[in-house]
Design an enzyme around this catalytic site. Structure first.
Site: not given
Length: 678
Positions: A458, A630, A675, A677
């Protein structure tokens, strides 16, 4: 007609020539000058260009790619199965190649194909080929989106009313259950093809990368092939599916200027890089800043600034930057030693299928050192197909049996693979070290290993403030495996050492920007709630930078609320000074930091959200705030979403089910974005 009067070239006496003589004298001189100029160009520029390595551009223009029909190619090469892949990290492409290779065991011929290279409206013509089948291995990216190379195909599927009657198909999807839209692309494709009249010959397969994606794929594949045999009335042959796809060619006398030396070597070969820059044509950015963010502790967190000036790369706050890393030189050297190989031998791996678009598994000619350093994934645990093909090179029968068992579909084999390879995180070097009788030829190993992929981060900056640089915030990955080895992250370990000198040449990194849906609200007056513990704070640094810039432009800002987290306030409070300054300037309305290990009971961002539940509910319900998450998908994102649901249920007087629906509606409206992962 009389020749027009032309100016007499300098150096000629105009009184000494007639108009006609003047014309031809000038023409002769002009022609001579033109020939001379062309000769100079050819000798100096064309010749210089030819001396540059024969690097084919990684990105072929779409118009050129679309000139080839996959139907005509299948007819020409006698193929009847086409396996399309939608791949972002290479896994779906790898699975497609394995399925394509499987076809020869059943007297059929397949080819793995990138849908971006062909006109997918030709699917309706597949019926022209006898016993034909279209297979799809498609990954889901982000919030239920197609991968970059499947975007055009996805757009076509949404818009087309094509009649696919008679077309046979099957789909295997790749996803991760920690994400909200698990396997959305696989499910959509499977349903949409049926709506267009195509015939599904085997059920949709769904692989979960949060569990064991390899096992999911093997299980589906082992069930699929018998079903295909029954459908088409064919039987498995005795042909070995481990047959080589590429042949080795060693170059003893080669112009070293034509040898590939990796991404950076390729990019440096051009005096001027040409946009657009993307996955197939990255930009070589110099590292202008590389500093440690944390004040103490065992971990190394870093802030990098990559110079993109002159590249015409544009980015928005919330976008991602992709970095092409280089493998650890020691691992490369150790593989060479254990296989007793000169890593600087120049070689090529040439596709035995001369009609294939993929002439080599990676850029050739090259050296084994370059292939292992820049092109091949040597640090991740290898998949079962690699173990199966390597087994033949184990001189010890027990080792051979062990490898084949792990590559099988038996429950014991799957369990052994999960424990010995996946959970113990054994990469190819560790496997070679632990099985001393396993010594494959290095060229076959290079053929089997998957391609090294770009890593995505990011962006931790706003282009409104830093138009000529992209900032990255990352933690260097390093851990001890269950087998007692130290494993290190490929990209973060490499980036850690890309430190610009005070004077001299800066290190360079191949990069490109990938667009994201993670966006600030259109109106600066819209309140935002940002939740990003650890390096999940990265995009929010860009968000707040942009809001500070907007404030300087005289714009009225809505409340800007940040929930971030770290382990210890004294060690790893990332961007502390900058955040506190923004708070003093009134850009950052609230700064809520969870120091998880500064007290006996761990405190995380979700605990602070619940603590401030009245304010959170007010921002969501009354002020129409946008929420941004995030960081880690598996634990943090799920816990944070649950916290929001609890707040909504309690203060909105809703049941748990109603609260979950409320939060999902926020997602649908674009007011709850992730966002994350895994």
């Amino acid at each position: 007609m009389e020749a027009p009067e032309l100016p007499v070239p300098e150096g000629l006496d105009s009184s000494a020539v007639s108009s006609e003589d003047s014309f031809f004298s000038f023409f002769d001189i002009f022609l001579f000058s033109l020939i001379a100029a062309f000769t100079v160009y050819w000798f100096f520029f064309r010749k210089k260009k030819e001396e540059i390595p024969d690097y084919r551009p990684l990105q072929t223009p779409a118009a050129t790619l679309r000139e080839t029909s996959f139907i005509e190619k299948m007819k020409k090469t006698g193929k009847n199965i086409v396996v399309f892949y939608g791949s972002q990290t290479g896994t779906a492409e790898e699975f497609a190649n394995r399925l394509s290779k499987d076809t020869q065991r059943y007297g059929m011929r397949g080819m793995a194909t990138d849908p971006e290279e062909y006109d997918m409206s030709e699917l309706s013509r597949l019926t022209e080929i006898e016993n034909s089948l279209a297979m799809f291995c498609v990954a889901t990216y982000g919030e239920g989106d197609p991968t970059d190379n499947a975007q055009d195909f996805y757009d076509w599927l949404q818009e087309t009313d094509a009649d696919l009657s008679g077309v046979k198909y099957t789909v295997f999807g790749l996803g991760n259950k920690t994400y909200e839209h698990f396997n959305a692309m696989g499910k959509y494709l499977d349903k949409r093809l049926e709506e267009l009249g195509a015939e599904r010959i085997f059920d949709l397969g769904v692989g979960d990368d949060d569990g064991n994606l390899e096992e999911d794929f093997i299980t589906w594949r082992e069930q699929f092939w018998p079903a295909l045999c029954e459908y088409f009335g064919v039987e498995a042959t005795d042909e070995d599916s481990s047959i080589r796809q590429y042949e080795l060619l060693v170059h003893n006398d080669v112009n070293m200027n034509k040898v590939y030396t990796g991404e950076m070597g390729r990019l440096k070969s051009y005096e001027i890089q040409k946009p657009p820059f993307d996955a197939k044509n990255p930009f070589l950015a110099s590292v202008s800043v590389n500093r440690k963010l944390n004040k103490g502790g065992e971990r190394h967190l870093m802030h990098l600034e990559l110079d993109i000036s002159g590249s015409k790369i544009r980015y928005d706050s919330g976008d991602h930057v992709a970095v092409f890393p280089t493998n650890d030189a020691k691992i490369v050297t150790d593989i060479g030693k254990i296989l007793n190989t000169d890593l600087d031998i120049v070689f090529s791996l040439n596709n035995l299928d001369e009609e294939s678009n993929k002439k080599h598994p990676f850029p050739c000619p090259t050296t084994y050192r370059t292939a292992l350093s820049h092109y091949l994934d040597i640090t991740n645990p290898p998949r079962t197909n690699v173990l199966y093909e390597l087994a033949q090179y184990a001189s010890d029968s027990k080792a051979q049996e062990f490898l084949r068992k792990m590559a099988s579909s038996s429950s014991d084999g799957k369990s052994q693979y999960l424990k010995w390879v996946v959970e113990d995180r054994r990469n190819i070097l560790a496997i070679l070290q632990d099985l001393p009788s396993l010594r494959p030829p290095i060229d076959h190993l290079c053929e089997l290993l998957p391609r090294l992929q770009a890593r995505y981060y990011s962006i931790a900056s706003s282009s409104k403030v830093h138009a000529d640089s992209v900032h990255v915030c990352a933690v260097v990955v390093e851990y001890i495996t269950k087998a007692g080895r130290t494993n290190r992250g490929v990209a973060t370990t490499w980036l850690r050492h890309q430190i610009p000198p005070e004077n001299g040449h800066r290190p360079t990194v191949p990069v490109y920007v990938r667009k994201s849906q993670f966006r600030l609200p259109f109106k600066p007056s819209t309140p935002i709630i940002m939740v990003g513990p650890g390096t999940g704070i990265a995009p929010f640094i860009g968000f707040i930078q942009e809001r500070a810039w907007l404030q300087q432009q005289g714009k009225q800002l809505g409340e800007t609320v940040l929930y971030c987290g770290c382990r210890f306030q004294a060690e790893d409070f990332l961007y502390q000074e900058q955040l506190e300054q923004w708070q003093q300037e009134g850009v950052l309305t609230q700064l809520n930091v969870a120091f998880s290990r500064d007290q006996p009971n761990k405190v995380y961002v979700q605990h602070l959200l619940k603590k401030n539940k009245e304010n959170v509910w007010h921002l969501i319900h009354d002020a129409n705030a946008h929420i941004y998450i995030c960081g880690d998908a598996k634990n943090m994102a799920r816990d944070v979403q649950n916290a929001f649901c609890e707040i909504v249920a309690e203060l909105g007087n809703m049941t748990q089910t109603q609260a979950v629906d409320y939060v999902k509606k926020l997602m649908t409206k674009g007011r709850y974005s992730s966002d994350v992962w895994s």
